[in-house]
Design a protein around this motif. Structure first.
Motif, PDB file in Angstrom:
ATOM      1  N   VAL A   1       0.813  -1.212   0.000  1.00  0.00           N
ATOM      2  CA  VAL A   1       0.000   0.000   0.000  1.00  0.00           C
ATOM      3  C   VAL A   1       0.848   1.264   0.000  1.00  0.00           C
ATOM      4  N   GLU A   2       1.937   1.309   0.759  1.00  0.00           N
ATOM      5  CA  GLU A   2       2.720   2.542   0.828  1.00  0.00           C
ATOM      6  C   GLU A   2       3.393   2.857  -0.509  1.00  0.00           C
ATOM      7  N   LYS A   3       3.761   1.827  -1.250  1.00  0.00           N
ATOM      8  CA  LYS A   3       4.408   2.027  -2.540  1.00  0.00           C
ATOM      9  C   LYS A   3       3.420   2.495  -3.591  1.00  0.00           C
ATOM     10  N   HIS A   4       2.247   1.859  -3.634  1.00  0.00           N
ATOM     11  CA  HIS A   4       1.297   2.133  -4.714  1.00  0.00           C
ATOM     12  C   HIS A   4       0.323   3.257  -4.381  1.00  0.00           C
ATOM     13  N   MET A   5       0.254   3.683  -3.136  1.00  0.00           N
ATOM     14  CA  MET A   5      -0.636   4.789  -2.767  1.00  0.00           C
ATOM     15  C   MET A   5       0.165   6.008  -2.331  1.00  0.00           C
ATOM     16  N   LYS A   6       1.347   6.185  -2.935  1.00  0.00           N
ATOM     17  CA  LYS A   6       2.194   7.300  -2.522  1.00  0.00           C
ATOM     18  C   LYS A   6       1.597   8.657  -2.895  1.00  0.00           C
ATOM     19  N   TRP A   7       0.639   8.673  -3.816  1.00  0.00           N
ATOM     20  CA  TRP A   7      -0.011   9.938  -4.175  1.00  0.00           C
ATOM     21  C   TRP A   7      -0.759  10.527  -2.983  1.00  0.00           C
ATOM     22  N   LEU A   8      -1.039   9.712  -1.974  1.00  0.00           N
ATOM     23  CA  LEU A   8      -1.757  10.220  -0.803  1.00  0.00           C
ATOM     24  C   LEU A   8      -0.947  11.266  -0.049  1.00  0.00           C
ATOM     25  N   ILE A   9       0.383  11.129  -0.079  1.00  0.00           N
ATOM     26  CA  ILE A   9       1.218  12.056   0.687  1.00  0.00           C
ATOM     27  C   ILE A   9       1.599  13.282  -0.125  1.00  0.00           C
ATOM     28  N   ASP A  10       1.241  13.315  -1.408  1.00  0.00           N
ATOM     29  CA  ASP A  10       1.516  14.484  -2.232  1.00  0.00           C
ATOM     30  C   ASP A  10       0.466  15.554  -1.969  1.00  0.00           C
ATOM     31  N   PRO A  11       0.797  16.820  -2.201  1.00  0.00           N
ATOM     32  CA  PRO A  11      -0.208  17.887  -2.046  1.00  0.00           C
ATOM     33  C   PRO A  11      -1.371  17.669  -3.007  1.00  0.00           C
ATOM     34  N   LEU A  12      -2.583  17.747  -2.496  1.00  0.00           N
ATOM     35  CA  LEU A  12      -3.780  17.523  -3.298  1.00  0.00           C
ATOM     36  C   LEU A  12      -4.408  18.859  -3.668  1.00  0.00           C
ATOM     37  N   PRO A  13      -5.229  18.906  -4.726  1.00  0.00           N
ATOM     38  CA  PRO A  13      -5.937  20.146  -5.063  1.00  0.00           C
ATOM     39  C   PRO A  13      -6.777  20.645  -3.895  1.00  0.00           C
ATOM     40  N   VAL A  14      -7.063  21.929  -3.915  1.00  0.00           N
ATOM     41  CA  VAL A  14      -7.677  22.570  -2.748  1.00  0.00           C
ATOM     42  C   VAL A  14      -9.066  22.027  -2.445  1.00  0.00           C
ATOM     43  N   ASN A  15      -9.808  21.580  -3.469  1.00  0.00           N
ATOM     44  CA  ASN A  15     -11.171  21.104  -3.228  1.00  0.00           C
ATOM     45  C   ASN A  15     -11.261  19.585  -3.156  1.00  0.00           C
ATOM     46  N   VAL A  16     -10.127  18.922  -2.989  1.00  0.00           N
ATOM     47  CA  VAL A  16     -10.097  17.466  -2.895  1.00  0.00           C
ATOM     48  C   VAL A  16      -9.815  17.057  -1.452  1.00  0.00           C
ATOM     49  N   ARG A  17     -10.614  16.125  -0.958  1.00  0.00           N
ATOM     50  CA  ARG A  17     -10.407  15.568   0.380  1.00  0.00           C
ATOM     51  C   ARG A  17     -10.306  14.055   0.257  1.00  0.00           C
ATOM     52  N   VAL A  18      -9.438  13.467   1.057  1.00  0.00           N
ATOM     53  CA  VAL A  18      -9.222  12.025   1.017  1.00  0.00           C
ATOM     54  C   VAL A  18      -9.467  11.453   2.404  1.00  0.00           C
ATOM     55  N   ILE A  19     -10.230  10.369   2.455  1.00  0.00           N
ATOM     56  CA  ILE A  19     -10.499   9.669   3.707  1.00  0.00           C
ATOM     57  C   ILE A  19     -10.153   8.203   3.484  1.00  0.00           C
ATOM     58  N   VAL A  20      -9.343   7.645   4.360  1.00  0.00           N
ATOM     59  CA  VAL A  20      -8.987   6.230   4.273  1.00  0.00           C
ATOM     60  C   VAL A  20      -9.213   5.595   5.641  1.00  0.00           C
ATOM     61  N   SER A  21      -9.609   4.340   5.636  1.00  0.00           N
ATOM     62  CA  SER A  21      -9.807   3.629   6.902  1.00  0.00           C
ATOM     63  C   SER A  21      -8.808   2.489   6.999  1.00  0.00           C
ATOM     64  N   VAL A  22      -8.338   2.251   8.218  1.00  0.00           N
ATOM     65  CA  VAL A  22      -7.330   1.212   8.465  1.00  0.00           C
ATOM     66  C   VAL A  22      -7.627   0.550   9.800  1.00  0.00           C
ATOM     67  N   ASN A  23      -7.115  -0.664   9.944  1.00  0.00           N
ATOM     68  CA  ASN A  23      -7.088  -1.305  11.250  1.00  0.00           C
ATOM     69  C   ASN A  23      -5.923  -0.752  12.051  1.00  0.00           C
ATOM     70  N   VAL A  24      -6.107  -0.615  13.344  1.00  0.00           N
ATOM     71  CA  VAL A  24      -5.068  -0.031  14.186  1.00  0.00           C
ATOM     72  C   VAL A  24      -3.782  -0.842  14.105  1.00  0.00           C
ATOM     73  N   GLU A  25      -3.908  -2.171  14.083  1.00  0.00           N
ATOM     74  CA  GLU A  25      -2.720  -3.020  14.135  1.00  0.00           C
ATOM     75  C   GLU A  25      -1.920  -2.988  12.842  1.00  0.00           C
ATOM     76  N   THR A  26      -2.583  -2.811  11.708  1.00  0.00           N
ATOM     77  CA  THR A  26      -1.904  -2.922  10.412  1.00  0.00           C
ATOM     78  C   THR A  26      -1.704  -1.587   9.711  1.00  0.00           C
ATOM     79  N   CYS A  27      -1.911  -0.485  10.425  1.00  0.00           N
ATOM     80  CA  CYS A  27      -1.727   0.836   9.809  1.00  0.00           C
ATOM     81  C   CYS A  27      -0.243   1.064   9.523  1.00  0.00           C
ATOM     82  N   PRO A  28       0.129   1.506   8.313  1.00  0.00           N
ATOM     83  CA  PRO A  28       1.537   1.807   8.029  1.00  0.00           C
ATOM     84  C   PRO A  28       2.080   2.852   9.001  1.00  0.00           C
ATOM     85  N   PRO A  29       3.287   2.660   9.511  1.00  0.00           N
ATOM     86  CA  PRO A  29       3.820   3.595  10.529  1.00  0.00           C
ATOM     87  C   PRO A  29       3.868   5.034  10.056  1.00  0.00           C
TER      88      PRO A  29
END
Length: 1333
Positions: free
Chosen positions: A635-663
């Protein structure tokens, strides 16, 4: 005892007597290494002892004893030698003191030296640190300078590119302007010569001619209108026969421009005032709630439930033997499952709940009856035919015989069904003759129902003729979307996942979380993604799905893209599949039909670009929601766009399990879902029990409250399972016993294991228990699940009653569910439970995988390469690690074709990488396989299959970037089709299109243009000029011209394509939108059979609008008139609701071109609303606007002016003087004045509208460009050519910026009412119409 001289032995050691032995003892000789200095001291001791020997003798024994007693640390048995020994001891002590002092001084010096060295090292360390900091600062400075230099370089390059573009645009505009002026000059010269010739003729005839300069008349100032120039807003003049600059600068408006862009939903309700031009927006609005549709509408399975009596058993057997396989093959061809489900008659009420559940799920119910209807079937018939609330298709086969009369129960059922026929879509087939003939007639009706009502094909004959031929699947698939490859099953899976996630009736106290999610949407950018965390089964999916529903309801302008990830290793957890699906959604909302790369690496690059493009045009927020993102592979390799600056009107919500959340993600803003408290858990369980009439005792409630206190026992999924167990036990009367067992389970997995054991105990025999284990294990080891038809083929002895009963039990207890027609686990914990309970050994997993491999391999051997084989078989070989079998499977051309054409490009590449093949060897092996297959091809059908395989290979190689190698298979496909079919066949055009797309990518534009034009000509000859395939070719040509900087030609083709797509969308509507409208209409008709009430009148009005949207104008006229009559009777003729019915009837007559009747009805509606509503009510403006449009259409412009002025006034009061809606009303009024030849009145209105648009929407918004064009036309016609050219240049700059953003396919999304929406004629669900077969 010896003397002191015995202290030194000849052996060189020392002899010391043991004084602790009491009365003496043996001497102990201890060798001692004596240093030279010690020897000298010992000699001095001896001399001192010899000198004092006499003194020692005189002192006496007592004194000697005392002297001996005073020695410190010495004890000798010989008293005669005490004095020398004392001296010796003293000297030794002194020596030791000196040695100690020397040692102490040396160590102190060493410590001081070490201290000095430490201080020196510390100083050196500080110096080095200072140098390092200086170097770091220097590096940062150099890095910033480098970045600044690069940025300056890029800015310079951008300025240079912009300058070149501006220069080219100015050149083009000047060329156009020069050509126009030259034409005008030529026209003037020609007119001058004609006038001179005329003047000479007049003078030759002796007629006196006045000098025009001396004349006061304006008769010679004649306007010559350009012939053929059509403009919605202007009837301006031009000189000569060529279009003037005014005609070229007319507003480029479709029917949804400022004049005709109406709001899809009026303020009075969802179907209050709908106009024909609102159909596109109405479909888009309906699609916002598509996840809320009936489950059967999105199911990937056609479930045919059969009911028969003993008398009609022959018909039942014939249908199952002869026609059920045909229907199954037909559905398989288009990617659907077909199940013919039936229960034996003698089961009675044993499977009553299961039969009821099956009837609810069924797509179609068929009843075979003759003379009698057993009482055990009455309830099933009532459930299927009389309680059909969703209006699903139903069919009754009634066999008649001469001289025999049906029983009362049969006649009563047929009468009731006939009475509700239209509402319940029931068809009754009365047959008199042989059973085989009657069954054949039934089969024809069933086939028609499946094609038309269930699958939704409207042009049934033509479309299904193509669909019946499996090899003709590529044209429908790409009919509207060019080279976009879309998997119908992925989209259906997401729809069903959303439904199942939001299925709970309880919010579990989510109100506090809703506000946090709302705050995220409203927060100022930039902000990182929001992390919704919680334990497994804590309700994350339920929270997100419920919130999505609220957003769709309260914020219709918000675009929500969601993805629900299933269990690990499934298709929904593949990162490339997620990114591709989200990118296609963005493209579709951007009105783009261009091809999309399938390369996973390029997809990751393109997705942020498409997100940026859409965000720049979309007026509302864009929310991307990915549930259970931690289950995505890498997930961290293929979803790296999540950490890039997003357009001003774009919001991202992701859900994870506490135990398996990437550090790295733990630093993001987090919304943590807390476990339920004990009181809430008890309240949920009590409410669930009360729903099934089970009452818990006070003692049981207290036990539940005490048990649900830990985090694991207050887990939402745990509490849900506990509810299921208690309600199940309550029906059997064993609540206390079950509670005791449940209290021993402290987490969800252990409770699931208890659920499994309880289901096993409820089964009748070991055979059914073993079957349950087998089914669960097969679902566990499969890639995406197992279908019921596959289970029936895997276990030939299995019957439908046993299978459906088992699935019903597992579904009811939250173990299994349906997804895309497959049996899957409802929750990840259920999957883990089955693995722990049944598959602890790896040998078990391998055994069940081999069983599935054997089944799907047998399907391949029968030449049945379905999407299921392509999905499961390669994946199973990969999991087994059998590279050889995987290689053989990939070389099955139809398996690879199926995977590729459904967009599983990344998956196909991963398989090839596993077997160790690079791109070149992969292409070579495919070529070899195709050559071998071609040797065995005979007949037209096999040759067409070969052509499709060559085309697929060419497209696959093109996506791999092997352009030169892609040409060969595409040319071969073209040759085969030209030979086997005809050079003018549409399939040939398909090959030409694909070949041209390779040349475009290869930058060989000349070859591509020739092929595209050839394909366009073939398609126009085959389908006419308004077919979707024509639009596809026009779009491809437009893109080609745009790459060559031929912007005018590209824009012209895009307009033609857009008009074609609009007409097609209007004609066909939306497949599932129409299906929903039909079902809703049938439900509403049933509701209007009661007495006259305002609610029934409103329902009739809604029915009229629904039929109007389906193009059934006669039915719409009937229901709208009934609604008006009922409202006038119940509410009075002056009630505002009557104005609503009048308005809708007027829209209907306007559509039927009965303008006089429409004008009268609009005027009546406007009069009622003026008297009944406030002066600034939106409904008043709505009716006035449509009446004004009608007046313009009839040429009554003077009557339209006050209505447009009223619209301006109302919008100013409603939205304020600076709202874009006010500007739109001003533009409409200005256009009207321009048509009335009143430029003085129009100019200030345009200028005010332009100011509002620029202040509220920005200077580069399309609305600003449209207004500038109008102003340019006005200035040109007023003679101010310089200002007209300046305004036109600004307008063209805005237009080209818009075109470069999304390929020129998107229109403005501001309606005349100021509402903002996305125009989505190409809806998400059109993809579902022509998925891969």
């Amino acid at each position: 005892m010896g003397t002191a001289s015995s202290l030194v032995s000849p052996a060189g050691g020392e002899v010391i007597e043991d004084t602790y032995g009491g009365g003496g003892g043996e001497a102990c000789e201890i060798p001692v290494e004596v240093k030279p200095k010690a020897r000298l001291l010992r000699g001095s001791f001896r001399r001192a002892g010899a000198a004092g020997a006499g003194a020692g003798a005189a002192a006496g024994a007592g004194a000697g004893a005392r002297g001996a007693g005073g020695l410190l640390g010495a004890s000798f048995k010989s008293t005669g030698s005490s004095v020398p020994e004392l001296e010796y001891a003293a000297a030794e002590c002194e020596r030791l003191k000196k040695e100690y002092e020397i040692f102490r001084v040396s160590k102190n010096q060493e410590l001081l030296a070490m201290g000095r060295r430490e201080a020196k090292l510390d100083t050196e360390n500080k110096r080095l640190r200072a140098e390092l900091q200086a170097l770091q600062k220097t590096y940062q400075k150099i890095l910033r300078e480098k970045e600044s230099a690069l940025e300056a370089k890029y800015q310079a390059m951008e300025r240079a590119a912009t300058f070149e573009q501006d220069r080219d645009k100015v050149k083009r505009q000047f060329k156009i302007f020069r050509e126009t002026k030259e034409n005008e000059i030529q026209d003037l010269l020609r007119a001058k010569r004609e006038l001179e010739a005329k003047l000479q003729r007049l003078q030759a005839q002796g007629i006196q001619v006045f000098d025009p300069e001396e004349s006061d008349s304006d008769d010679n100032c004649t306007d010559v209108t350009a012939t053929g120039t059509q403009c919605d807003y202007w009837r301006g003049g031009a000189l000569g026969r060529e279009p003037s600059i005014g005609s070229m600068m007319q507003l480029q408006q479709s029917h949804r421009g400022p004049e005709f862009a109406h709001s899809s939903i009026d303020v009075e309700g969802p179907f209050a005032n709908v106009n024909r031009d609102d159909w596109d927006a109405a479909v888009a609005s309906l699609l916002q709630v598509t996840p809320l549709f009936s489950h059967s509408l999105w199911s990937n399975t056609v479930r045919c439930y059969l009911i028969n009596t003993d008398e009609t058993q022959p018909e039942m057997d014939i249908f199952l033997r002869d026609y059920s396989p045909k229907l199954q093959r037909m559905c398989e061809t288009i990617g659907y499952f077909f199940h013919a489900i039936y229960f034996p008659i003698d089961n009675g009420n044993h499977y009553f709940n299961v039969r009821k559940w099956e009837i609810e799920k069924s797509s179609l119910v068929i009843l075979f009856i003759h003379l009698t209807l057993p009482s055990c079937l009455l309830e099933d018939c009532e459930e299927a035919f009389l309680k059909n609330s969703e209006g699903k298709p139903r069919l009754i086969y009634h066999r008649l015989e001469d001289g025999q009369v049906s029983s009362d129960s049969v006649q009563r059922l047929i009468e009731q069904v006939s009475y509700l026929n239209k509402a319940n879509k029931a068809k009754i087939i009365d047959h008199q003759g042989e059973p085989a003939e009657g069954v054949y007639k039934t089969y024809n009706y069933v086939e028609k129902i499946i094609k038309q009502d269930i699958l939704g094909f409207e042009n049934t004959e033509q479309e299904m003729k193509d669909l019946d031929n499996e090899e003709d699947s590529t044209i429908p698939e790409e009919e509207d979307y060019g080279d976009v490859l879309w998997d119908i099953h992925d989209e259906q899976e997401q729809m069903e996942a959303f439904q199942q996630a939001s299925n709970s009736a309880y919010d579990l106290g989510f109100e506090k979380y809703y506000q946090r999610l709302n705050d995220l949407v409203a927060a100022a950018a930039p902000i990182p993604p929001l992390l919704v965390s919680g334990g497994p089964g804590s309700g994350k999916s339920l929270l997100l799905s419920k919130w999505i529903q609220l957003q769709q309801k309260h914020s219709p302008n918000t675009l929500i893209l969601y993805h629900f990830v299933g269990r690990p290793m499934s298709t929904s957890s593949e990162s490339a599949s997620i990114i591709k699906r989200l990118t296609l959604k963005l493209m579709q909302h951007s009105w783009s039909v261009s091809g999309l790369t399938l390369d996973p690496g390029k997809l990751l690059e393109e997705f942020p670009r498409w997100l940026e493009k859409l965000s720049a045009r979309h007026q509302g927020s864009i929310i991307i929601i990915i549930d259970s993102i931690d289950q995505v592979q890498q997930v961290e390799k293929h979803m790296k766009w999540l950490i890039d600056p997003l357009p001003v009107n774009v919001r991202v919500i992701v859900s994870v399990n506490v135990e398996t959340c990437p550090p790295a993600w733990r630093l993001w803003p987090t919304l943590h879902l807390d476990p339920l408290n004990s009181k809430d858990a008890k309240a949920l369980i009590t409410a669930e029990c009360s729903c099934v009439n089970i009452k818990l005792t006070k003692d049981q409630e207290k036990k539940l409250e005490r048990h649900c206190r830990s985090a694991t026992t207050c887990n939402a999924l745990y509490v849900t399972l506990l509810c299921k167990m208690i309600t199940q036990a309550g029906k059997a009367g064993s609540i206390d016993e079950i509670l005791q067992q449940c209290f021993q389970c402290q987490d969800t997995v252990s409770l699931y294991r208890l659920v499994l054991r309880s289901i096993q105990e409820s089964m009748e025999n070991d055979k059914e228990r073993d079957l349950m284990k087998e089914i669960l294990c097969l679902v566990t080891v499969s890639h995406n699940g197992v279908s019921e038809s596959e289970l029936m083929e895997l276990y030939p002895d299995l019957s439908w009653p046993v299978l459906t009963s088992l699935i019903h039990s597992l579904h009811k207890m939250c173990l299994l569910t349906y997804g895309c027609g497959l049996l899957k686990f409802q929750h990840l914990q259920a999957w883990e439970t089955v693995r722990l309970e049944y598959m602890e050994e790896s040998q078990d997993i391998s055994t069940y995988r081999e069983k599935l491999i054997e089944y799907f391999t047998s399907q391949l051997s029968k030449a049945r390469v379905t999407w299921r084989c392509a999905d499961e078989l390669p994946w199973l070989f990969q999991q087994q690690g059998n590279r050889q079998k995987l290689h053989e499977c990939l070389l099955n051309l139809f398996v690879s074709q199926n995977l590729y054409k459904r967009g599983h490009f990344a998956e196909l590449l991963s398989y090839w990488q596993l077997v160790g093949r690079d791109k070149g060897s992969m292409a070579a092996e495919y070529f070899d396989s195709l050559k071998q297959y071609e040797k065995n091809c005979e007949g037209e059908e096999s040759m067409m299959s070969l052509a499709n395989l060559y085309e697929t290979l060419g497209r696959f190689l093109k996506d791999l970037g092997l352009l030169s190698q892609a040409i060969v298979p595409l040319q071969r496909s073209l040759e085969i089709r030209e030979t086997a079919l005809d050079p003018d066949h549409p399939r040939v055009a398909q090959s030409l299109h694909q070949l041209a797309s390779v040349y475009v990518q290869w930058k060989k534009f000349g070859n591509a243009e020739q092929l595209y034009k050839q394909a366009l000509e073939i398609l126009e000859n085959a389908y006419g000029s308004e077919h979707p395939l024509i639009a596809r070719e026009l779009d491809a040509l437009a893109t080609l011209y745009q790459k060559q900087n031929k912007y005018e030609q590209a824009e012209h083709l895009r307009k033609k394509s857009f008009k074609i797509r609009q007409k097609v969308a209007r004609r066909k509507g939306n497949l599932y939108g129409f299906a929903l409208l039909r079902r809703r209409a049938l439900q509403l008709e049933e509701l209007t059979l009661s007495k006259d009430t305002p609610d029934n009148a409103r329902t009739l009005n809604e029915l009229g609008v629904l039929y109007y949207l389906q193009n059934n104008l006669e039915a719409a006229d009937l229901f709208l008139k009934r609604s008006l009559d009922m409202r006038e009777r119940v509410l009075g003729p002056d009630h505002p609701d009557c104005a609503q019915s009048l308005n809708n009837l007027a829209a209907l007559y306007n559509e039927k071109q009965q303008y006089a009747e429409a004008e009268e009805l609009y005027e009546r509606a406007l009069d009622i609303r003026r008297r009944a509503l406030a002066p600034d009510h939106p409904s008043l403006a709505y009716t006035g606007k449509h009446l004004a449009i009608l007046y313009k259409k009839l040429g009554k412009l003077d009557k339209a002016v006050p209505l447009y002025e009223l619209a301006v006034e109302i919008r100013q009061k409603s939205f304020g003087p600076k709202h874009p809606s006010v500007a739109t009303a001003l533009v409409n009024l200005a256009v009207l004045y321009s048509q009335m030849k009143k430029p003085i009145e129009a100019l200030p209105l345009y200028e005010r509208a332009l100011k509002i648009y620029e202040d509220s929407l920005g200077r580069m918004h399309p609305r600003v460009g449209e207004t500038l064009k109008n102003l340019a036309v006005l200035s040109y016609e007023g003679g101010d050519f310089e200002k007209a050219a300046e305004l036109y240049k600004r307008a063209m700059d805005i237009k080209e910026a818009e075109t470069s953003l999304v390929g020129g396919n998107a229109l403005s999304r501001h309606s005349s009412s100021g509402d903002t929406f996305s125009l989505k004629t190409l809806s998400p669900n059109v993809f579902l119409l022509h998925g891969q077969r």
